[in-house]
Design a protein around this motif. Structure first.
Motif, short mmCIF file in Angstrom:
data_model
loop_
_atom_site.label_atom_id
_atom_site.label_comp_id
_atom_site.label_asym_id
_atom_site.label_seq_id
_atom_site.Cartn_x
_atom_site.Cartn_y
_atom_site.Cartn_z
N GLY B 53 0.68 -1.18 -0.16
CA GLY B 53 -0.04 0.02 0.00
C GLY B 53 0.70 1.18 0.06
O GLY B 53 1.88 1.18 -0.60
N GLY B 54 0.61 2.15 0.60
CA GLY B 54 1.22 3.45 0.81
C GLY B 54 0.60 4.45 1.45
O GLY B 54 -0.21 4.38 1.99
N PHE B 55 1.37 5.74 1.36
CA PHE B 55 0.93 6.96 2.03
C PHE B 55 1.06 8.04 1.01
O PHE B 55 1.89 7.97 0.22
CB PHE B 55 1.85 7.46 3.05
N ASP B 56 0.13 9.03 1.05
CA ASP B 56 0.08 10.32 0.46
C ASP B 56 0.42 11.64 1.49
O ASP B 56 -0.05 11.60 2.55
CB ASP B 56 -1.22 10.81 -0.09
N MET B 57 1.64 12.38 1.34
CA MET B 57 2.09 13.10 2.30
C MET B 57 1.75 14.58 1.44
O MET B 57 2.45 15.00 0.31
CB MET B 57 3.33 13.06 2.50
N LYS B 58 1.26 15.50 2.14
CA LYS B 58 1.13 16.96 1.89
C LYS B 58 2.57 17.62 2.45
O LYS B 58 2.47 17.37 3.73
CB LYS B 58 -0.15 17.50 2.25
N VAL B 59 3.14 18.50 1.62
CA VAL B 59 4.34 19.18 2.17
C VAL B 59 3.71 20.51 2.60
O VAL B 59 3.15 21.25 2.11
CB VAL B 59 5.24 19.53 1.01
N VAL B 60 4.11 20.34 3.94
CA VAL B 60 3.46 21.80 4.67
C VAL B 60 4.40 22.63 5.09
O VAL B 60 4.19 23.71 5.48
CB VAL B 60 2.40 21.38 6.21
N GLU B 61 5.89 22.32 5.31
CA GLU B 61 6.82 23.33 5.55
C GLU B 61 8.18 22.86 4.96
O GLU B 61 8.54 21.49 5.03
CB GLU B 61 6.86 23.05 7.09
N LEU B 62 8.69 23.75 4.49
CA LEU B 62 10.12 23.47 3.83
C LEU B 62 11.05 24.82 4.04
O LEU B 62 10.68 25.73 3.73
CB LEU B 62 10.31 23.31 2.23
N VAL B 63 12.01 24.40 4.92
CA VAL B 63 13.13 25.44 5.21
C VAL B 63 14.40 24.80 4.74
O VAL B 63 14.98 23.93 5.28
CB VAL B 63 13.17 25.88 6.86
N PRO B 64 14.93 25.47 3.52
CA PRO B 64 16.03 24.83 2.94
C PRO B 64 17.18 24.60 3.86
O PRO B 64 17.66 25.39 4.60
CB PRO B 64 16.40 25.64 2.04
N LYS B 66 17.35 23.02 6.51
CA LYS B 66 17.09 22.93 7.90
C LYS B 66 15.75 22.10 8.42
O LYS B 66 15.82 21.37 9.30
CB LYS B 66 16.57 24.51 8.33
N ARG B 67 14.67 22.03 7.53
CA ARG B 67 13.55 21.35 8.20
C ARG B 67 12.53 21.00 6.94
O ARG B 67 12.40 21.80 6.06
CB ARG B 67 12.79 22.44 9.14
N VAL B 68 12.00 20.00 7.11
CA VAL B 68 10.82 19.37 6.19
C VAL B 68 9.72 18.92 7.04
O VAL B 68 10.09 17.98 7.95
CB VAL B 68 11.39 18.29 5.38
N LYS B 69 8.66 18.99 6.85
CA LYS B 69 7.55 18.63 7.25
C LYS B 69 6.24 18.10 6.62
O LYS B 69 6.21 18.96 5.55
CB LYS B 69 6.84 19.64 8.31
N TRP B 70 5.63 16.95 6.57
CA TRP B 70 4.70 16.56 5.71
C TRP B 70 3.45 16.19 6.77
O TRP B 70 3.57 15.94 7.93
CB TRP B 70 4.98 15.14 5.11
N GLU B 71 2.02 16.48 6.21
CA GLU B 71 1.08 16.01 6.85
C GLU B 71 0.38 14.67 5.86
O GLU B 71 0.65 14.73 4.77
CB GLU B 71 0.03 17.08 6.84
N VAL B 72 0.18 13.72 6.67
CA VAL B 72 -0.22 12.42 6.00
C VAL B 72 -1.72 12.68 5.69
O VAL B 72 -2.49 12.89 6.52
CB VAL B 72 -0.10 11.07 6.76
N VAL B 73 -2.06 12.93 4.19
CA VAL B 73 -3.32 12.91 3.84
C VAL B 73 -4.33 11.68 3.31
O VAL B 73 -5.44 11.84 3.23
CB VAL B 73 -3.45 14.09 2.79
#
Lengths: 147, 147
Positions: B53-64, B66-73
């Motif tokens: 199966g799998g996951f769909d991730m919405k990219v909610v924050e990108l700080v080059p 420094k930081r990457v944040k996803w929300e599982v949608v």
């Protein structure tokens, strides 16, 4: 309170085999750290040592083939008073190990490190039982500058 | 609420190198799953697929760097609405990655599995950057009957 949780499945090993690796000095030395000494009976204290230090674990619960639980009685401040447990069950060709390191006061960076490091030691336990060869300290997998 | 936390150190790679591996289809395909498609920009959705199966991730924050944040949608019910993040910093010869998968409603057995599995994928990320070769699905390390 915060907890570290893990799950592995050990193929072609019985819950009794895994229990032996969790409750004997020879077993523990072969997957967690070669420098393991002490008393593995209920109420006993096991001393696990690593190049940077170590942990003393009091054995608080033993259910043969099913469950092992320790209380951390000495070691890094963040570990003292926390509990480590292993629950075992057979599932087809696998023994499933549910691991818990419960009772961390805060989600400190050291906890992030210990979470990843526990995963590698549990994979060392799996490898020991499946192949006869684990990767205990000091030949454990290095995951960062904190080893 | 319960959280999965991990920490790895990637040797001889800069935070920008690690950031590239977290924010490009080529990078993600080389350590997490080869079947990665979608839009890696802020607001985009990345589809990660695995044999089961799998996951769909919405990219909610990108700080080059420094930081990457996803929300599982989309994905397994237990994952939907949880957040996955990676915080990066340089520490001597290492880039330290603090990983969080936050917001699990309950400490279900699937969470124990995902905690261990995330550790193996983060070690795949480390290996990719240190050696040029990761272990993404479907050539990932099998940790149990749940793969």
């Amino acid at each position: 309170m915060a907890d570290i949780l893990h799950r592995i499945g050990v193929e072609k090993a019985s819950p009794d085999d895994v229990y032996q690796a969790l409750t004997t000095i020879d077993g523990l030395s072969a997957w967690w750290t070669r420098d393991t000494t002490g008393d593995t009976e209920t109420g006993g204290v096991i001393a696990f040592r690593f190049p940077p230090g170590g942990f003393d674990m009091k054995v608080v619960e033993l259910v043969p083939g099913k469950r092992v639980k320790w209380e951390v009685v000495d070691g890094p401040a963040e570990w003292i008073g926390t509990h480590v447990s292993f629950d075992l069950r057979q599932d087809g060709d696998y023994t499933i190990v549910l691991f818990e390191h419960r009772g961390w006061a805060d989600q400190v960076e050291f906890m992030y490190h210990c979470s990843t490091k526990w995963a590698t030691y549990l994979l060392s336990l799996k490898q020991l039982l499946e192949t006869g060869q684990g990767a205990p300290s000091p030949v454990d997998l290095q995951i960062s500058d904190w080893h």
